[in-house]
Structure formats: structure tokens, C-alpha cells
Design a protein around this motif. Structure first.
Motif, mmCIF file in Angstrom:
data_model
loop_
_atom_site.group_PDB
_atom_site.id
_atom_site.type_symbol
_atom_site.label_atom_id
_atom_site.label_comp_id
_atom_site.label_asym_id
_atom_site.label_seq_id
_atom_site.Cartn_x
_atom_site.Cartn_y
_atom_site.Cartn_z
ATOM 1 N N THR A 61 -12.391 8.539 133.197
ATOM 2 C CA THR A 61 -12.866 9.924 133.272
ATOM 3 C C THR A 61 -12.434 10.624 131.995
ATOM 4 O O THR A 61 -11.242 10.733 131.706
ATOM 5 N N ARG A 62 -13.425 11.093 131.202
ATOM 6 C CA ARG A 62 -13.098 11.675 129.905
ATOM 7 C C ARG A 62 -13.984 12.888 129.614
ATOM 8 O O ARG A 62 -15.104 12.999 130.125
ATOM 9 N N PRO A 63 -13.487 13.808 128.798
ATOM 10 C CA PRO A 63 -14.287 14.974 128.437
ATOM 11 C C PRO A 63 -15.530 14.552 127.655
ATOM 12 O O PRO A 63 -15.520 13.545 126.928
ATOM 13 N N LYS A 64 -16.579 15.337 127.760
ATOM 14 C CA LYS A 64 -17.832 15.006 127.075
ATOM 15 C C LYS A 64 -17.660 14.975 125.563
ATOM 16 O O LYS A 64 -18.403 14.292 124.851
ATOM 17 N N GLN A 65 -16.663 15.727 125.064
ATOM 18 C CA GLN A 65 -16.461 15.803 123.614
ATOM 19 C C GLN A 65 -16.084 14.452 123.011
ATOM 20 O O GLN A 65 -16.194 14.257 121.798
ATOM 21 N N THR A 66 -15.630 13.505 123.851
ATOM 22 C CA THR A 66 -15.352 12.170 123.326
ATOM 23 C C THR A 66 -16.638 11.459 122.937
ATOM 24 O O THR A 66 -16.601 10.480 122.185
ATOM 25 N N ASP A 67 -17.768 11.939 123.460
ATOM 26 C CA ASP A 67 -19.075 11.441 123.033
ATOM 27 C C ASP A 67 -19.729 12.378 122.021
ATOM 28 O O ASP A 67 -20.154 11.964 120.947
ATOM 29 N N THR A 68 -19.778 13.663 122.344
ATOM 30 C CA THR A 68 -20.566 14.601 121.540
ATOM 31 C C THR A 68 -19.907 14.964 120.221
ATOM 32 O O THR A 68 -20.585 15.325 119.261
ATOM 33 N N GLU A 69 -18.560 14.889 120.167
ATOM 34 C CA GLU A 69 -17.859 15.319 118.960
ATOM 35 C C GLU A 69 -16.975 14.223 118.366
ATOM 36 O O GLU A 69 -16.188 14.477 117.455
ATOM 37 N N GLY A 70 -17.092 13.022 118.917
ATOM 38 C CA GLY A 70 -16.285 11.918 118.389
ATOM 39 C C GLY A 70 -14.801 12.100 118.591
ATOM 40 O O GLY A 70 -13.984 11.516 117.875
ATOM 41 N N LEU A 71 -14.419 12.898 119.589
ATOM 42 C CA LEU A 71 -13.005 13.190 119.829
ATOM 43 C C LEU A 71 -12.301 11.981 120.444
ATOM 44 O O LEU A 71 -12.798 11.366 121.382
ATOM 45 N N LYS A 72 -11.137 11.657 119.915
ATOM 46 C CA LYS A 72 -10.290 10.630 120.492
ATOM 47 C C LYS A 72 -9.077 11.277 121.138
ATOM 48 O O LYS A 72 -8.487 12.197 120.566
ATOM 49 N N LEU A 73 -8.722 10.796 122.327
ATOM 50 C CA LEU A 73 -7.630 11.402 123.091
ATOM 51 C C LEU A 73 -6.713 10.325 123.658
ATOM 52 O O LEU A 73 -7.126 9.178 123.863
ATOM 53 N N PRO A 74 -5.465 10.702 123.964
ATOM 54 C CA PRO A 74 -4.561 9.772 124.651
ATOM 55 C C PRO A 74 -4.930 9.661 126.127
ATOM 56 O O PRO A 74 -5.721 10.445 126.646
ATOM 57 N N ILE A 75 -4.310 8.711 126.788
ATOM 58 C CA ILE A 75 -4.707 8.356 128.150
ATOM 59 C C ILE A 75 -3.547 8.518 129.119
ATOM 60 O O ILE A 75 -2.416 8.110 128.835
ATOM 61 N N VAL A 76 -3.819 9.130 130.264
ATOM 62 C CA VAL A 76 -2.931 9.075 131.419
ATOM 63 C C VAL A 76 -3.521 8.035 132.357
ATOM 64 O O VAL A 76 -4.659 8.161 132.813
ATOM 65 N N TYR A 77 -2.770 7.010 132.647
ATOM 66 C CA TYR A 77 -3.257 5.821 133.347
ATOM 67 C C TYR A 77 -2.526 5.665 134.682
ATOM 68 O O TYR A 77 -1.298 5.713 134.742
ATOM 69 N N VAL A 78 -3.306 5.478 135.745
ATOM 70 C CA VAL A 78 -2.765 5.297 137.090
ATOM 71 C C VAL A 78 -3.375 4.029 137.678
ATOM 72 O O VAL A 78 -4.599 3.873 137.705
ATOM 73 N N THR A 79 -2.540 3.126 138.156
ATOM 74 C CA THR A 79 -3.030 1.908 138.792
ATOM 75 C C THR A 79 -2.397 1.766 140.169
ATOM 76 O O THR A 79 -1.280 2.241 140.393
ATOM 77 N N SER A 80 -3.105 1.130 141.094
ATOM 78 C CA SER A 80 -2.659 1.125 142.480
ATOM 79 C C SER A 80 -3.301 -0.011 143.258
ATOM 80 O O SER A 80 -4.432 -0.412 142.971
ATOM 81 N N PRO A 81 -2.607 -0.517 144.287
ATOM 82 C CA PRO A 81 -3.241 -1.446 145.226
ATOM 83 C C PRO A 81 -3.887 -0.732 146.413
ATOM 84 O O PRO A 81 -4.459 -1.386 147.284
ATOM 85 N N TYR A 82 -3.785 0.598 146.462
ATOM 86 C CA TYR A 82 -4.209 1.361 147.635
ATOM 87 C C TYR A 82 -5.596 1.999 147.508
ATOM 88 O O TYR A 82 -6.134 2.496 148.499
ATOM 89 N N PHE A 83 -6.168 2.021 146.326
ATOM 90 C CA PHE A 83 -7.372 2.819 146.093
ATOM 91 C C PHE A 83 -8.548 2.401 146.973
ATOM 92 O O PHE A 83 -9.396 3.236 147.296
ATOM 93 N N ALA A 84 -8.640 1.137 147.327
ATOM 94 C CA ALA A 84 -9.810 0.656 148.080
ATOM 95 C C ALA A 84 -9.556 0.543 149.577
ATOM 96 O O ALA A 84 -10.353 -0.059 150.299
ATOM 97 N N GLY A 85 -8.459 1.128 150.057
ATOM 98 C CA GLY A 85 -8.183 1.099 151.486
ATOM 99 C C GLY A 85 -7.092 0.105 151.838
ATOM 100 O O GLY A 85 -6.734 -0.773 151.045
#
Length: 610
Positions: free
Chosen positions: A75-99
Motif C-alpha cells: 500500500t503506497r501513496p500515488k506519488q510513488t507512481d505520479t512523481e517518482g517518489l521513493k519512500l521507506p517501508i513499514v513492514y508487518v508480517t503475520s501467520p494470522y492474516f488469513a484466519g
């Protein structure tokens, strides 16, 4: 003077006034007081670009002939496409997301049996009905971080959701999976549009700077990833993480359930999260649950072995580089506070940037947003906000709000000193707990009965089922900070026995006007492991065995007007196996003591007891 707008590094190349005017129209991260601010141009969720992909890992754990791929959503802001903006990432991983599996009768281990014997009934293995549709794995953290100029990435753990592989509950693949995702975010691994295709996806919008966070199992995985030493993982914020499967399911050689989940063990958690490809589940079950776990978990003795050591992240920290901000509750009896303390202590000894946030509540509870924001702002955006010089430890004091913690230079409180208290006869009622050792106190006996809860033991004026020793009523507040340690000498009428200990504030009452917290700390141990956690032996009737072990870490102010009480009992209704009542434990008072980490040491405690 506070800078209200700090432009992306590319703006340093702007020279003409006309170019500057054009650049100012672009949407870029904004920082005030060392924190990333919400930016209007990043705040319309309808403009967010959302897509998913599969990242190829370096392992194969589900029995086919291809490397496992993990499902990732972005999930990223549109400006990463429209303005070539590069941003850092907050990353979340889990075994619970699918139930997760339904909580059906029989999913937990039967605890109604004698110690050292197998359960009377077999567990049931409910199947997980997979939930969720691509491309959205989860919406968590998006509202907090995308408006502040971050990209949020989610992934499902191996063998869960649309990720390939098998769950292992602490096995190597659960660290290597997020490592692969971080490698992909840095251009070192391949991502694909489908789980089995060859059309590649590149993270062209990524700066390569990654921060991870999450709570409970989701807080464990950032630490797992960090132990790999992967480049690009700059900072992690684990919240109430399970840092050792042994410490979660065992305690000093004793089979001990996490609070609220009596009978849970590592294979139960495996069943609970196994939401991956239905066609791969039989192989995964046979290989992991019914072989590796069945052969290694050892519910008969509870001894520490290679199976458990391999699932302890404390043993894997040598290559860790990520800055560490941890959060935990002192009254978390599910994932207990030792899990964060042990990692914090080693990270600090390693010289890693480290901060610790403790509160007085139970499971979960993140640090205040300002703490997390400053952490990620510095380590992901590179803003020099001085966070590395902030107080290393913040603790929410009793009755204070979570966003108003008290700052300390370290944990335990550097002014805490060990003070030893001694037991005096009378424990079936209330024996004195004193700073001076009395001679010839001899022995006192308790009789096991799992039907009686710890609270009932504390409130009973007289009982043959526990021993209770208490200080005089405090005339001044006493601040305890750190790990209390009990040294105990006991004999058992049977070859095996549970041993449970509680340190409490008395009177034990639910009235908040009288007491802030009944339980100061607690602990459990198996007397059969008096020599070593890796070796247990049957207890001989009438023989006394000496053992010393730590209780859970705590930081609590016991108010004037209360007493500090030590309760010794056998089976714990909420946590241990339930053998038939009647086992007798005899405690040698002359060789038993409790050591408390008191801020100010013996002099402070003596003044409070005068």
C-alpha cells in the motif's frame, strides 16, 4: 527554529527559482519536532496504490520441488507512481492474516493427568478455513504510517494464507521469509505477479529502508528477521513478542501453559495458524507437527533440548544490526515480560540502539505514537532528531496513562539492590517474612490441590494447601525493579511435583482504592530439574532438593499500608498440569529465601518496615 518542511534529498539538486517553485508543488514527507507529520497529499486512502505479489525465498518447506514464495501486499501513496517518489517501508508480517482454526473442544492438550505421564486423550486437529482475498492481506498500520510518508507492506507467514511453505512456529523459514521480502525491497530477491509464474515485479518505489513492527506473534517476526542481519532492516518495534518457544510453553523445566490458554503447546499453535494451501497440509502436518514437533516438544519431562534451543531468538542475535524499540506489559501472563527483557539486555550489551517501554497492563500495548514515530523517523527517513539520546527506558507508573510514562536510564532501575527476605514458621496461616534470618525454623508442609486458584490461596486466612509469608505493613512506598529470585529447599511425597510461586501485595483485593496490583510477580519450576534444565530425575521421597530460579521481571511501587507476601504452592490451576490432589511438599524454611530488587536497597526496605 523548527523546520516545518524538509524536502526529499533530491531537492538538494535544485538550483533555479523556477525549479524550486515547481518542486514545492510536489508532495513530500514533512517533519516537525523530529516526527513525521500527516501530509494531506498522502492522506486520501482512495488514491493509494494497492497491489500484491509473491517473493521467492531461499527455502522449500512444503514437499514440492520449488522454492517457497510468500504472499506480499503493498500500500503506497500515488506519488510513488505520479512523481517518482521513493519512500521507506513499514513492514508487518503475520501467520494470522488469513484466519485461524476454530476454538473447538479438544484442540488443547488434556491437562488432567499425573506428571510425567501422557495425556489421557488425544488432541483434535481442526482445519483452518482460509479468509481474505487478494490483493489486500491486511489494512493494519496503513492509517498510521502512509499519511506520514511511508509505504506499508504486509506478508503472510510461510504456510499461511496464499504464502507457500509450512508453518514451523519458530523454525528458520519464519526468519528467512521476511528476510526475502526485505531483500526484494532492496533489489536482491525476485518478486512475481503470481505464485507460480515468471513475470517479475520490482520495488522501484522503495528507498530500501525498512522498519518492522507488530504485536505478539506479529511482534516476534520482526525480531526473527532482525536476527538474520539482513541489510535494509534498519529498525524494529516488537510489541509483546514471544522470543522463545520454550519460555512460552515451559518454565524452569515445568510444562506450563501461557495464561488464558490452559493446555496450549507448540503443536496447538501450529494447527491454529495453518491456513495455507489445503493440498500441502498433509505433508506439512506429517513433517512438522507429527514428526519434528512430536519428537522434540517433550510434554513428559519439560526439559530444555535442541528443539527448543533452535526456537530461541536470544541464541541467534549475534548478527543483528537493527535498532530495537521493545514494548511489553508487566502483567502480561500470556507472553510474559521476561520475553522482552532478555532480548533488551543482550541488545544493550551488544551496543545496539535500544529502547524499552514497559506498562502495568496485560498482553499487547504499543509504545506511544511519538516514541514509534521518532524511532522510524530517524532510522528510516534519516532525520537527525536525537532519538538515540532519548531516555533508554520508559515505564508507565501505576494509574498513569500509557502516553505518560516515566523515564529511566535503564532497566532494572540502576538504584535497585538485591535484598533477601527470610521465611518464618506459620505459613499455613501467615508466617513472618523478615530481613533477618531466624534459626531453627525447620520445615512446613503444603498439600497440592489444583482446584484452588492463586487468588484463593492469597485470600485464605488459613490453608493446608499453600504456605504464605508476609512482611509487616509498609509505612512507606517500596519500589521493586528487576527480577526477584527464590531459593528453595523442598521434598516431595511423589516422584514428580509442580512448584508455583507468587509474590503479592496484601490484602489481596480487587478494590483499586485499596491496592493498585495484587500480583507483583510469579514463577514456576520443576523440582526434578534441580540440577539442570536439560536433565530431570525422579524425586526420592523424604529427600530435600535445593533449587534457585528467577520470577518474572517487574517494576512496581508497593504502596504504604500494604504487605509484601510470598505464596508457595504446587499446581497452578491456570497454568500447570493438574495431577490428582494430595501430593505433599515439605519446605525447609532455614534454607529458603526470596531476594527482591528494591530501589534504594536494604536501608529503604528497613525504613518502610519500621
Amino acid at each position: 527554529m523548527i523546520k516545518k518542511y524538509i524536502k526529499a534529498s533530491a531537492l538538494a539538486l535544485i538550483f533555479s527559482a523556477a525549479t524550486i517553485s515547481f518542486a514545492q508543488e510536489k508532495t513530500v514527507p514533512v517533519f516537525e519536532n523530529g516526527e513525521a507529520q500527516k501530509v494531506e497529499g498522502f492522506s486520501n486512502y482512495k488514491d493509494y496504490i494497492r497491489h500484491d505479489l509473491w517473493v521467492e525465498t531461499t527455502f522449500n518447506t512444503d514437499g514440492d520441488d520449488t522454492l517457497d514464495r510468500v504472499h506480499v501486499s503493498v500500500t503506497r501513496p500515488k506519488q510513488t507512481d505520479t512523481e517518482g517518489l521513493k519512500l521507506p517501508i513499514v513492514y508487518v508480517t503475520s501467520p494470522y492474516f488469513a484466519g485461524v482454526a476454530p476454538d473447538v473442544p479438544g484442540i488443547m492438550w488434556d491437562v488432567e493427568h499425573e506428571l510425567g505421564e501422557p495425556a489421557k486423550t488425544e488432541r483434535v486437529h481442526p482445519e483452518v478455513t482460509r479468509l481474505g482475498e487478494r490483493p489486500i492481506i491486511s489494512n493494519s498500520h496503513i492509517a498510521s504510517w502512509v499519511p506520514r510518508g511511508y509505504i506499508v507492506v504486509h506478508s503472510s507467514s510461510p504456510g499461511t494464507g496464499l504464502s507457500q511453505g509450512s508453518p514451523t512456529v519458530g523454525g528458520p523459514n519464519e526468519a528467512l521469509a521476511p528476510k526475502a521480502v526485505i531483500d526484494w525491497l532492496n533489489g536482491r530477491a525476485k518478486g512475481y505477479t503470481t505464485p507460480d509464474g515468471d513475470e517479475e515485479v520490482e520495488a522501484f518505489w522503495s528507498t530500501g529502508k525498512v522498519g518492522m513492527t507488530g504485536t505478539s506473534y506479529n511482534g516476534t517476526l520482526p525480531l526473527a528477521a532482525a536476527t538474520t542481519g539482513v541489510d535494509g532492516l534498519e529498525a524494529i518495534i516488537p510489541i509483546a513478542p514471544n522470543t522463545s518457544s520454550y519460555h512460552y510453553y515451559r518454565s524452569n523445566g515445568l510444562v506450563r501453559s501461557p495464561g488464558g490458554y490452559l493446555g496450549e503447546d507448540i503443536d496447538v499453535l501450529y494447527d491454529f495458524i495453518h491456513s495455507g494451501d489445503e493440498s500441502k497440509r498433509p505433508y506439512n502436518n506429517k513433517t512438522v507437527r507429527d514428526t519434528e514437533m512430536a519428537n522434540g516438544m517433550d510434554r513428559e519431562t519439560g526439559d530444555l533440548n535442541d528443539f527448543w534451543n533452535d526456537r530461541d531468538y536470544l541464541n541467534q542475535m549475534d548478527g543483528m544490526k537493527a535498532a530495537l524499540l521493545m514494548s511489553h506489559g508487566f502483567n502480561d501472563w500470556n507472553v510474559m515480560p521476561e520475553h522482552s527483557n532478555r532480548i533488551y539486555q543482550k541488545a544493550k550489551a551488544m551496543g545496539l540502539p535500544t529502547q524499552l517501554y514497559y506498562h502495568q497492563n496485560g498482553h499487547g500495548g504499543p509504545p506511544p505514537m511519538t516514541m514509534m514515530n521518532r524511532w522510524f523517523t530517524h532510522y528510516l527517513h534519516g532525520i537527525d532528531n536525537g532519538v538515540e539520546n532519548d531516555p533508554q527506558v520508559k515505564i508507565v507508573r501505576e494509574n498513569d496513562k500509557p502516553n505518560n510514562p516515566t523515564s529511566y536510564t535503564a532497566y532494572p532501575n540502576p538504584e535497585a539492590e538485591n535484598v533477601t527476605l527470610y521465611l518464618n514458621k506459620g505459613g499455613n496461616e501467615v508466617g513472618p517474612l523478615t530481613t533477618l534470618r531466624s534459626k531453627k525454623q525447620k520445615t512446613e508442609t503444603l498439600e497440592d490441590d489444583f482446584n484452588i486458584s492463586g487468588k484463593q490461596h492469597a485470600q485464605a486466612e488459613k490453608s493446608k494447601h499453600r504456605l504464605l509469608y508476609a512482611t509487616k505493613t509498609l509505612k512507606q512506598d517500596v519500589h521493586i525493579s528487576g527480577e526477584s529470585t527464590i531459593t528453595i529447599s523442598l521434598s516431595s511425597s511423589k516422584a514428580a511435583a509442580n512448584l508455583s510461586v507468587m509474590l503479592v501485595s496484601l490484602p489481596y483485593t480487587d478494590d483499586p482504592e485499596v491496592i493498585t496490583d495484587n500480583i507483583i510477580t510469579r514463577g514456576w519450576a520443576d523440582p526434578q530439574n534441580y540440577k539442570s534444565l536439560t536433565e530431570s530425575e525422579p524425586l526420592e521421597k523424604g529427600t530435600f532438593y535445593d533449587m534457585t530460579f528467577n520470577l518474572q521481571p517487574d517494576d512496581q511501587i508497593i504502596k504504604a499500608g500494604q504487605q509484601i507476601g510470598l505464596i508457595i504452592f504446587s499446581s497452578d490451576k491456570e497454568f500447570t498440569i493438574h495431577p490428582k490432589p494430595g501430593t505433599k511438599l515439605k519446605v525447609d524454611l532455614d534454607k529458603t529465601s526470596i531476594t527482591l530488587p528494591v530501589v534504594g536497597g536494604l536501608d529503604v526496605l528497613k525504613k518502610a518496615l519500621e
